[in-house]
Design an enzyme around this catalytic site. Sequence first.
Site, PDB file in Angstrom:
ATOM      1  N   TYR A 366      -7.231  -7.802  -4.932  1.00 39.52           N
ATOM      2  CA  TYR A 366      -8.003  -6.605  -4.558  1.00 39.52           C
ATOM      3  C   TYR A 366      -7.453  -5.321  -5.170  1.00 39.52           C
ATOM      4  CZ  TYR A 366      -5.040  -6.427  -0.162  1.00 39.52           C
ATOM      5  OH  TYR A 366      -4.048  -6.403   0.792  1.00 39.52           O
ATOM      6  N   GLU A 367      -8.293  -4.260  -5.087  1.00 39.30           N
ATOM      7  CA  GLU A 367      -8.062  -2.993  -5.782  1.00 39.30           C
ATOM      8  C   GLU A 367      -7.978  -3.222  -7.293  1.00 39.30           C
ATOM      9  OE1 GLU A 367      -7.942  -2.640  -2.728  1.00 39.30           O
ATOM     10  OE2 GLU A 367      -6.879  -0.878  -1.993  1.00 39.30           O
ATOM     11  N   GLY A 368      -8.739  -4.203  -7.747  1.00 36.17           N
ATOM     12  CA  GLY A 368      -8.751  -4.568  -9.162  1.00 36.17           C
ATOM     13  C   GLY A 368      -7.816  -5.725  -9.406  1.00 36.17           C
TER      14      GLY A 368
END
Length: 383
Positions: A366-368
């Site tokens: 997550y968050e890329g």
Amino acid sequence: MDFNLTEVQQDFMNLARDFGEKRLAPTIMERDHQGIYDDALIAELLSLGITGAYFEEKYGGAGDDGGDVLSYILAVEELAKYDAGVSITLSATVSLCANPIWQFGTEEQKEKFLVPLVEGTKLGAFGLTEPNAGTDASGQQTVAVKNDDGTYTLNGSKIFITNGGHADIYIVFAMTDKSKGNHGITAFILEDGMPGFTYGKKEDKMGIHTSVTMELVFQDVKVPAENMLGEEGKGFKIAMMTLDGGRIGVAAQALGIAEAALADAVEYSKQRVQFGKPLCKFQSVSFKLADMKMQIEAARNLVYKAACLKQEGKPFTVDAAIAKRVASDVAMRVSTEAVQIFGGYGYSEEYPAARHMRDAKITQIYEGTNEVQLMVTAGALLR
């Protein structure tokens, strides 16, 4: 770079550590196994003042008194040592919801939405991901149609939303002009309880069981014009800049998970006796522990550097990407090695090693994803 923490930074770190030891550690096994998101526990955490670490006093924060981004990051790291799910709950409300309002919002929006987030009376969330729009945000299917009275009508859905269903304030992205691709995305501030704004599936996750991840559903949700965040068509830029800061929070979470995994492995290696001596007396184990420690310290410097750059107002996009990629990879490696040191007990949910490994995996996603972090870094390198 000053490696000495200020008194205020130490205070924030100790505040989070004390909460972790007294309020999170005693129940983490039960809450993790049963997938309990404890509203009362989160409310207690938000009341501590950590949410306002780097925001100005006029918005309810502690920034004017010496608090800064690193103070907040230290708190996220400490919390993750005890409960990675709770740490990401905090990170989502601060990095992904409060921060973009602080950075891009009007004074009226800051007064109405930022202040309660900073003061900890309300919880925040961030809605960008969709079934067909993960890394490729241009695939957004959620649309916002502008009405004659200036309001917008939202229709669509978001998935994998941390704090979904429990947050009070949401940053949501929608297409206002599909013909423009990324340049047709606009950000809006939504509130829980708006007519047509409901919640769908609650995710049954591999790890971070003590956080909640839920689908957001929008059916003819009328959003006032004053709830548009930034300018129309600037939503993609807002999302990407927000994720830059969010990556430092995830990196701090990963760092905390790795530190907890190492601490548990060290303690177990001292107690577990095989062939007449503790595991730590075998060079194969002691060297493994030493290597884990080295990786953690290297990641720590990257995470703290990114936090300091953000605080100083300097470019930090690449540093955040590097910190997030390295720290999350370290968390995965260290937690996996911890399981190996625990042996069969590491594979048992009766010990914390398994939880650390399950929790570590999401920090690479997550968050890329970490592949995105390589894309960001390579793009800057080859520009």
